[in-house]
Design a protein around this motif. Structure first.
Motif, PDB file in Angstrom:
ATOM      1  N   THR A 241       0.825  -1.204   0.000  1.00 12.23           N
ATOM      2  CA  THR A 241       0.000   0.000   0.000  1.00 12.23           C
ATOM      3  C   THR A 241       0.865   1.262   0.000  1.00 12.23           C
ATOM      4  N   SER A 242       1.869   1.295   0.849  1.00 12.41           N
ATOM      5  CA  SER A 242       2.723   2.491   0.929  1.00 12.41           C
ATOM      6  C   SER A 242       3.555   2.663  -0.331  1.00 12.41           C
ATOM      7  N   GLN A 243       4.009   1.552  -0.921  1.00 13.62           N
ATOM      8  CA  GLN A 243       4.780   1.639  -2.156  1.00 13.62           C
ATOM      9  C   GLN A 243       3.923   2.141  -3.318  1.00 13.62           C
ATOM     10  N   TYR A 244       2.702   1.667  -3.370  1.00 15.10           N
ATOM     11  CA  TYR A 244       1.793   2.127  -4.433  1.00 15.10           C
ATOM     12  C   TYR A 244       1.560   3.633  -4.294  1.00 15.10           C
ATOM     13  N   LEU A 245       1.266   4.082  -3.083  1.00  9.86           N
ATOM     14  CA  LEU A 245       1.011   5.500  -2.859  1.00  9.86           C
ATOM     15  C   LEU A 245       2.232   6.333  -3.239  1.00  9.86           C
ATOM     16  N   GLN A 246       3.405   5.897  -2.808  1.00  5.89           N
ATOM     17  CA  GLN A 246       4.635   6.631  -3.097  1.00  5.89           C
ATOM     18  C   GLN A 246       4.891   6.707  -4.603  1.00  5.89           C
ATOM     19  N   TYR A 276      -5.493   0.282  -0.932  1.00 11.88           N
ATOM     20  CA  TYR A 276      -4.807   1.245  -1.798  1.00 11.88           C
ATOM     21  C   TYR A 276      -5.633   2.523  -1.936  1.00 11.88           C
ATOM     22  N   GLY A 277      -6.924   2.368  -2.170  1.00 14.65           N
ATOM     23  CA  GLY A 277      -7.790   3.533  -2.255  1.00 14.65           C
ATOM     24  C   GLY A 277      -7.873   4.291  -0.948  1.00 14.65           C
ATOM     25  N   THR A 278      -7.884   3.566   0.155  1.00 20.34           N
ATOM     26  CA  THR A 278      -7.921   4.210   1.465  1.00 20.34           C
ATOM     27  C   THR A 278      -6.680   5.078   1.671  1.00 20.34           C
ATOM     28  N   ALA A 279      -5.527   4.566   1.271  1.00 22.25           N
ATOM     29  CA  ALA A 279      -4.289   5.334   1.397  1.00 22.25           C
ATOM     30  C   ALA A 279      -4.332   6.587   0.525  1.00 22.25           C
ATOM     31  N   ILE A 280      -4.850   6.468  -0.677  1.00 24.02           N
ATOM     32  CA  ILE A 280      -4.943   7.632  -1.560  1.00 24.02           C
ATOM     33  C   ILE A 280      -5.903   8.659  -0.999  1.00 24.02           C
ATOM     34  N   ARG A 281      -7.058   8.197  -0.480  1.00 20.08           N
ATOM     35  CA  ARG A 281      -8.038   9.147   0.051  1.00 20.08           C
ATOM     36  C   ARG A 281      -7.490   9.918   1.255  1.00 20.08           C
ATOM     37  N   ALA A 282      -6.549   9.314   1.970  1.00 19.95           N
ATOM     38  CA  ALA A 282      -5.972   9.962   3.141  1.00 19.95           C
ATOM     39  C   ALA A 282      -4.851  10.935   2.790  1.00 19.95           C
ATOM     40  N   ASP A 283      -4.493  10.985   1.502  1.00 22.01           N
ATOM     41  CA  ASP A 283      -3.390  11.841   1.067  1.00 22.01           C
ATOM     42  C   ASP A 283      -3.933  12.848   0.053  1.00 22.01           C
ATOM     43  N   ALA A 284      -4.003  14.108   0.434  1.00 24.20           N
ATOM     44  CA  ALA A 284      -4.639  15.130  -0.405  1.00 24.20           C
ATOM     45  C   ALA A 284      -3.944  15.265  -1.755  1.00 24.20           C
ATOM     46  N   ALA A 286      -2.212  12.925  -3.473  1.00 24.24           N
ATOM     47  CA  ALA A 286      -2.545  11.773  -4.312  1.00 24.24           C
ATOM     48  C   ALA A 286      -3.993  11.841  -4.776  1.00 24.24           C
ATOM     49  N   LEU A 287      -4.886  12.188  -3.864  1.00 23.34           N
ATOM     50  CA  LEU A 287      -6.304  12.236  -4.207  1.00 23.34           C
ATOM     51  C   LEU A 287      -6.579  13.239  -5.315  1.00 23.34           C
ATOM     52  N   SER A 288      -5.856  14.334  -5.317  1.00 28.21           N
ATOM     53  CA  SER A 288      -6.081  15.362  -6.337  1.00 28.21           C
ATOM     54  C   SER A 288      -5.711  14.890  -7.734  1.00 28.21           C
ATOM     55  N   LEU A 289      -4.930  13.821  -7.816  1.00 24.60           N
ATOM     56  CA  LEU A 289      -4.494  13.293  -9.108  1.00 24.60           C
ATOM     57  C   LEU A 289      -5.413  12.202  -9.643  1.00 24.60           C
ATOM     58  N   VAL A 290      -6.368  11.750  -8.839  1.00 19.13           N
ATOM     59  CA  VAL A 290      -7.279  10.673  -9.239  1.00 19.13           C
ATOM     60  C   VAL A 290      -8.541  11.262  -9.868  1.00 19.13           C
ATOM     61  N   ASP A 291      -8.889  10.758 -11.037  1.00 20.41           N
ATOM     62  CA  ASP A 291     -10.142  11.147 -11.683  1.00 20.41           C
ATOM     63  C   ASP A 291     -11.242  10.114 -11.465  1.00 20.41           C
ATOM     64  N   LYS A 313     -17.449   6.406  -0.625  1.00 17.49           N
ATOM     65  CA  LYS A 313     -16.080   6.871  -0.390  1.00 17.49           C
ATOM     66  C   LYS A 313     -15.434   7.429  -1.654  1.00 17.49           C
ATOM     67  N   LEU A 314     -16.233   7.953  -2.559  1.00 12.13           N
ATOM     68  CA  LEU A 314     -15.713   8.399  -3.848  1.00 12.13           C
ATOM     69  C   LEU A 314     -14.885   9.672  -3.750  1.00 12.13           C
ATOM     70  N   ALA A 315     -15.135  10.499  -2.735  1.00  5.96           N
ATOM     71  CA  ALA A 315     -14.405  11.764  -2.571  1.00  5.96           C
ATOM     72  C   ALA A 315     -14.513  12.631  -3.817  1.00  5.96           C
ATOM     73  N   GLY A 316     -15.699  12.645  -4.410  1.00  5.76           N
ATOM     74  CA  GLY A 316     -15.941  13.497  -5.558  1.00  5.76           C
ATOM     75  C   GLY A 316     -15.513  12.924  -6.897  1.00  5.76           C
ATOM     76  N   LYS A 317     -15.042  11.675  -6.921  1.00  7.18           N
ATOM     77  CA  LYS A 317     -14.608  11.041  -8.161  1.00  7.18           C
ATOM     78  C   LYS A 317     -15.707  10.119  -8.690  1.00  7.18           C
ATOM     79  N   VAL A 318     -15.571   9.698  -9.944  1.00  3.00           N
ATOM     80  CA  VAL A 318     -16.499   8.716 -10.494  1.00  3.00           C
ATOM     81  C   VAL A 318     -15.941   7.314 -10.247  1.00  3.00           C
ATOM     82  N   VAL A 319     -16.797   6.313 -10.457  1.00  2.00           N
ATOM     83  CA  VAL A 319     -16.393   4.932 -10.221  1.00  2.00           C
ATOM     84  C   VAL A 319     -16.925   4.069 -11.354  1.00  2.00           C
ATOM     85  N   PHE A 320     -16.136   3.072 -11.746  1.00  2.00           N
ATOM     86  CA  PHE A 320     -16.622   2.114 -12.742  1.00  2.00           C
ATOM     87  C   PHE A 320     -15.839   0.819 -12.646  1.00  2.00           C
TER      88      PHE A 320
END
Length: 511
Positions: A241-246, A276-284, A286-291, A313-320
């Motif tokens: 998880t940490s490696q993916y986020l980094q 992995y998504g939880t780690a991204i959502r906790a990092d502003a 990283a989250l700003s880079l996800v569409d 838990k979408l944090a304003g993003k779409v899901v598919f």
């Protein structure tokens, strides 16, 4: 999938037994999978939905999401039967197809017979089905002459918008084991991750400069797959998880800068709900880079999109869902209708803008092909005509139960259609009916369309649908052995539609 749900069994382990038999032995079971009848022990019992229901399409209320269109994956290079290795043999589509069969593939399957276009996105597996490497081992190039040119021609001829480029593995020169299969990155030092990001931009530039537009990008398919104990036989790269986020934080900004209009998604497995998504959502940052968040609800019962919540838990993003196929078992009538309902339920209950089937075509040689492909092609290596005797070398044919599940959406739901809500009955649990689904939209030209299903194996279901218009609607039926069968028209505002067992019907306003 919920946060606490275990990872599904890897497709590699599911198919390992079949792979051990070898391609020749697997050919017999493959034919059985393609032609299996409706009885199958794994199919759920019919839901207690009753035999009729009343519905109102809310064209009088605000529209829901814009549906961009559907996606598919292309096998442009070889893979062993049962996903059990990466042969040196050059084989794939469109490469193996004759010139005339390529044209037929583009027009009949990828465009679904439409004059303009059918599928919008082509998922391209970097490091797997586009895996040639340059002399440094750090950049992907064509493995055979003309590979990318063929993809560019396919995209142009089929009217596809572009590729969803996604890594199954970075180039071997970046890996701890200097190989495509298994291992992780050799280094997570900031300078090395920055260099990796530059290399991944170069990979995309290689494609785009040769006529392959980049429309989506993903760092890694299923990033927890590829551990030694999993014994996976094709391209992987394991990230904690940490490696993916980094890595994502180092690479994604470079992708964004180079391809600002490409959709960046994470993580082609368990989306926003997994670790992995939880780690991204906790990092502003990283989250700003996800569409978008992407899930792999592979072969799952379409009920899951009704009973589970993928949007909290979408944090304003779409899901598919960017991969759907069946890993094992017979390709049954139930699976045909279930696949159609998967498309509908992701869009209805999760507001998804798109949905991806796995492969357009799979080879006649591979044990996994019936559950993976919308059709089959015969590569030059397959000279055993005891199976698929109707498919000559270099030719292809449809996989009816899978193709018929998807075809109607390609034909009657053009790009950028807009979904509208439907008032519908609920079952005893207070949730919508499971085996009888409905979805409605308007095409970009404003034409109203609705689709209804019946996943019950033996009992018809009657929909009474208030369309809120006096227009005439033309019906078209799809099913395990039915493709675009026209049904006598009906005039609104109320349509009474009796759908036979195991059927999907599209009703299109005319004119």
């Amino acid at each position: 999938m919920t946060d606490s749900a275990p990872r599904p069994v890897s497709r590699r382990s599911v198919l390992r037994g079949a792979a051990a038999l070898g391609a020749a032995t697997a050919a017999g079971p493959l034919l059985n999978l393609a032609t299996a009848g409706p009885a199958h022990a794994a199919d759920p019992a019919p839901a207690a939905d009753g035999t009729a229901g009343s519905y109102t399409i809310r064209f009088d209320q605000a529209a829901k999401q814009t549906i961009k269109g559907l996606g598919f994956e292309i096998q442009s290079d070889s893979i062993a039967s049962g996903n059990a290795g990466l042969p040196t043999t050059v084989s794939g589509v469109p490469y193996d197809l004759t010139t005339s069969e390529r044209s037929r593939f583009y027009s009949q399957l990828l465009k679904a017979g439409r004059a303009d276009h059918g599928f919008r996105y082509c998922r391209l597996a970097l490091g797997l089905f586009h895996r040639g490497v340059d002399p440094t081992g750090k950049y992907f190039v064509d493995r055979y002459t003309g590979q990318t040119a063929l993809l560019a021609d396919m995209i142009q001829q089929a009217g596809i918008e572009g590729v969803a480029a996604e890594y199954w593995s970075p180039a071997p020169g970046w890996k701890s084991n200097n190989a495509l299969i298994g291992g992780s990155l050799a280094s997570f030092a900031p300078a090395d991750l920055s260099a990796l990001g530059d290399a991944m931009v170069t990979d995309l530039n290689y494609l785009s400069s040769r006529g392959v537009p980049i429309k989506m990008w993903g760092l890694q398919n299923e990033p927890d797959q590829g551990q030694p104990a999993q014994n996976i036989g094709y391209s992987t790269c394991v990230y904690s998880t940490s490696q993916y986020l980094q890595t994502f934080k180092a690479v994604a900004p470079k992708i964004r800068a180079a391809y600002p209009n490409a959709m960046i998604h994470a993580n082609s497995e368990d989306g926003c709900t997994g670790p992995y998504g939880t780690a991204i959502r906790a990092d502003a940052t990283a989250l700003s880079l996800v569409d978008a968040w992407t899930f792999h609800k592979i072969g799952s019962n379409s009920d899951v999109q009704i009973t589970d919540n993928f949007t909290s838990k979408l944090a304003g993003k779409v899901v598919f869902n960017n991969e759907f196929e069946y890993l094992n078992g017979a390709i049954t009538d139930w699976r045909c209708v279930n696949t159609a309902q998967s498309i509908m339920n992701w869009m209805t209950f999760q507001n998804s803008p798109t949905w991806f089937w796995l492969h357009a075509l799979k080879p006649t040689t591979n044990s996994e092909s019936a559950g993976y492909g919308l059709g089959f092609w015969r590569p030059p290596s397959d000279t055993d005509f005891s199976h698929f005797p109707n498919i000559p070398v270099g030719h292809w044919d449809f996989n009816p139960r899978m193709w018929n599940a998807v075809a109607g959406f390609l034909q009657y739901m053009p790009w950028d259609s807009v979904r509208y809500g439907v008032d519908e009955p609920v079952g005893s649990d207070g949730k919508p009916l499971r085996d009888h689904r409905i979805m409605a939209w308007k095409t970009p030209q404003g034409k109203a369309v609705l689709v209804v299903t019946n996943r019950n194996p033996s009992t018809s279901f009657t929909y009474t649908v208030n369309t809120q218009t006096t227009a005439t609607f033309q019906g078209s039926r799809f099913g395990p052995a039915t493709n675009n069968q026209f049904i006598s028209s009906k005039t609104g505002p109320t349509l009474t539609i009796t759908v036979p067992p195991m059927s999907v019907e599209f009703w299109v306003r005319t004119p």
